[in-house]
Motif scaffolding. Structure first.
Motif, PDB file in Angstrom:
ATOM      1  N   GLU A 456      37.473  41.993  38.222  1.00 12.68           N
ATOM      2  CA  GLU A 456      37.045  41.073  36.931  1.00 12.68           C
ATOM      3  C   GLU A 456      35.254  41.093  37.526  1.00 12.68           C
ATOM      4  O   GLU A 456      35.361  41.148  36.245  1.00 12.68           O
ATOM      5  CB  GLU A 456      37.118  39.385  37.231  1.00 12.68           C
ATOM      6  CG  GLU A 456      36.565  39.071  35.772  1.00 12.68           C
ATOM      7  CD  GLU A 456      37.466  37.553  35.766  1.00 12.68           C
ATOM      8  OE1 GLU A 456      37.094  36.483  34.933  1.00 12.68           O
ATOM      9  OE2 GLU A 456      38.118  37.365  36.559  1.00 12.68           O
ATOM     10  N   ARG A 457      35.324  41.438  38.465  1.00 11.64           N
ATOM     11  CA  ARG A 457      33.920  41.241  38.841  1.00 11.64           C
ATOM     12  C   ARG A 457      32.943  42.895  38.056  1.00 11.64           C
ATOM     13  O   ARG A 457      31.955  42.987  38.342  1.00 11.64           O
ATOM     14  CB  ARG A 457      32.948  41.641  40.607  1.00 11.64           C
ATOM     15  CG  ARG A 457      34.057  39.347  40.840  1.00 11.64           C
ATOM     16  CD  ARG A 457      32.999  39.808  41.567  1.00 11.64           C
ATOM     17  NE  ARG A 457      34.019  39.668  42.887  1.00 11.64           N
ATOM     18  CZ  ARG A 457      34.589  39.093  43.600  1.00 11.64           C
ATOM     19  NH1 ARG A 457      35.653  37.820  43.477  1.00 11.64           N
ATOM     20  NH2 ARG A 457      35.619  39.064  44.646  1.00 11.64           N
ATOM     21  N   HIS A 458      34.705  43.735  38.294  1.00 12.28           N
ATOM     22  CA  HIS A 458      33.584  45.530  38.672  1.00 12.28           C
ATOM     23  C   HIS A 458      33.304  46.001  37.264  1.00 12.28           C
ATOM     24  O   HIS A 458      34.004  46.649  37.124  1.00 12.28           O
ATOM     25  CB  HIS A 458      34.145  45.882  39.664  1.00 12.28           C
ATOM     26  CG  HIS A 458      33.182  44.860  40.687  1.00 12.28           C
ATOM     27  ND1 HIS A 458      31.765  45.235  41.431  1.00 12.28           N
ATOM     28  CD2 HIS A 458      33.902  44.434  41.950  1.00 12.28           C
ATOM     29  CE1 HIS A 458      31.570  44.656  42.743  1.00 12.28           C
ATOM     30  NE2 HIS A 458      32.562  44.179  42.619  1.00 12.28           N
TER      31      HIS A 458
END
Length: 488
Positions: A456-458
């Motif tokens: 999700e972060r990347h």
């Protein structure tokens, strides 16, 4: 005493035979060399002595540290006892039985000591290190004095050990150091280095030391054919010198050689039938987990269309060798923190002997997954096969930064042990990790929680695939996550 026996006596005094086994993983390797003592089942803190029919055997550790551990097996030969015991083909009325090189030259005497003293280490099991028991290890075996007798003796050590993956260093011993013009004796020292499971190395020595010497100190009977089949079952059938090995090990008795050949044929047929039955019954491959893992990763790479691949923590090249043989992969980069592991991978792939066009496909680099490396740029996929569990949890953010934020390839493939499956390994004590260097082992939920947060972060999506045997309640032995960049 001068001549041949003088050369032997000068290298191994006091009627003793010696072999040393060294495990030296390399300065940057996560492997703890002291694991050797656990695999051998011999305590490093004391000298251990074993009374054998041929003399007294001693096991001790000249070196013991996480970086380098050496175990020594020393056999004090009872030369007079051998002569006087009819069991050992003795004849106390014949001078040749008293004056010979048996107390000084590695032969069936040392093989017997190996078989008696290190018998438990000759099996692919370990209570303390279950995964290391059948894992290729960076080993160095040293035998101070060998003899290669007979008309087949020329280059024999190389012909016997090279097909098994060993690098051979053989140095002739002078006939007499005082008289160099007498040239070399028929004896030499032998050093073997290679990436070989310990149990396999010991079984190979057990068979091949008497083959080098082409002599047995005891009467060879029908059960010797059974020993040959048992100790050579996983390496001898396909050996290019199998016929020579069988004849020498079985004292050139044609009926015993024929019996061994018949047993090998039976074992091969039974193994093939067992494989077919297992595949039909389970629908899965009976291959070892490490093989299944590499094959599943190969399939995933092809599913993702990854022609250019970085294998991070490539070790000795289990995945690299597969990609090297498959022209689907056009650009291959292997990295590891261990320079020694990279050297082993280069030897395993015969990089020095490849044509220039083949060399151009493969690059090996010293690198750490915890630091940004611009050389990872431009690849289709990065693979971390059994890597993350060797990293301290507090440093996983550095891995995330170097791979997902900095390199940011279209595909990232990770495998790691499934902690829920561990209780199904009978040899693994409750609460223990599969490897002494593992910093953690995640359940499926823990792995998914970490993977989905990173994705999700990347800007990645995640797919999970099982690897190896699967339990209804515990899942697969190994878990794999495939991260795909959104829109890639």
């Amino acid at each position: 005493m001068r001549g041949g026996n003088a050369a032997v006596r000068g290298s191994s005094e006091d009627e003793t035979l010696l072999i040393t086994i060294t495990l030296e993983p390399g300065a940057d390797s996560p492997l703890d060399a002291t694991a050797l003592s656990h695999l051998l089942r011999k305590h490093p803190g004391r000298l251990q002595t074993f009374e054998l029919p041929v003399g007294n055997a001693h096991v001790f550790y000249p070196e013991y540290s996480p970086e380098r551990t050496t175990a020594a097996l020393l056999l004090e030969v009872d030369a007079i006892g051998l002569v006087r015991n009819k069991r050992f083909r003795g004849d106390n009325g014949v001078l040749d039985y008293y004056i010979n090189d048996k107390p000084y030259t590695a032969s069936s005497l040392l093989a017997v000591a190996l078989g008696k003293v290190l018998r438990n280490a000759m099996t692919p099991t370990s209570e303390t290190y279950p995964e290391l028991a059948d894992t290729p290890l960076p080993l160095r075996l040293e035998v101070p004095v060998i003899s290669t007798r007979g008309r087949d003796g020329h280059d024999l050590a190389h012909r016997l050990f090279a097909p098994l993956g060993w690098t051979i260093e053989q140095r002739p011993i002078a006939l007499d150091e005082i008289h160099p013009l007498w040239e070399d004796s028929r004896y030499s020292s032998l050093v073997l280095t290679g990436l070989v499971p310990l149990h396999a190395a010991l079984r190979q020595l057990y068979v091949l030391l008497p083959v080098l010497d082409d002599s047995k100190h005891y009467w060879v009977t029908d059960d010797e054919a059974e020993k040959l089949v048992r100790q050579g079952e996983d390496w001898l059938p396909g050996h290019p010198e199998r016929t020579l090995i069988s004849h020498r090990y079985l004292a050139h008795q044609k009926d015993l050689v024929a019996a061994a050949d018949a047993r090998f044929a039976q074992e091969t047929t039974a193994a093939a039938e067992s494989t077919v039955a297992q595949v039909a019954a389970r629908g899965t491959s009976p291959q070892p987990l490490r093989v299944q893992r590499a094959e599943v990763v190969m399939t995933a790479l092809k599913d993702c269309g990854a022609h250019q691949v970085v294998d991070v923590g490539s070790g000795s090249g289990a995945l690299l060798r597969r990609m090297q043989k498959d022209r689907f992969f056009t650009r291959i980069l292997g990295t590891d923190v261990s320079a020694r592991a990279l050297e082993q991978a280069a030897r395993a792939m015969n990089l020095d002997e490849l044509a220039d066009s083949d060399k151009a496909r493969i690059t090996l680099l010293h690198s750490s997954v915890l630091y940004r490396d611009e050389r990872f740029a431009g690849f289709d996929a990065v693979v971390l096969m059994e890597v993350i569990e060797h990293i301290e949890p507090s440093r996983l953010s550095a891995l995330e930064d170097s791979i997902f934020a900095w390199a940011a390839p279209p595909t990232v493939i990770m495998t790691t042990p499934n902690a829920e499956y561990n209780h199904l390994y009978q040899s693994l004590a409750e609460g223990r990790l599969r490897h002494g260097d593992h910093r953690f082992e995640w359940t499926r939920a823990e792995f998914a929680q970490w993977a989905e947060a990173v994705a999700e972060r990347h800007g990645y999506g995640v797919e999970y695939r099982p690897v190896g045997e699967t339990s209804v309640s515990a899942g697969a032995s190994t878990q794999m996550a495939i991260f795909r960049k959104a829109g890639a």
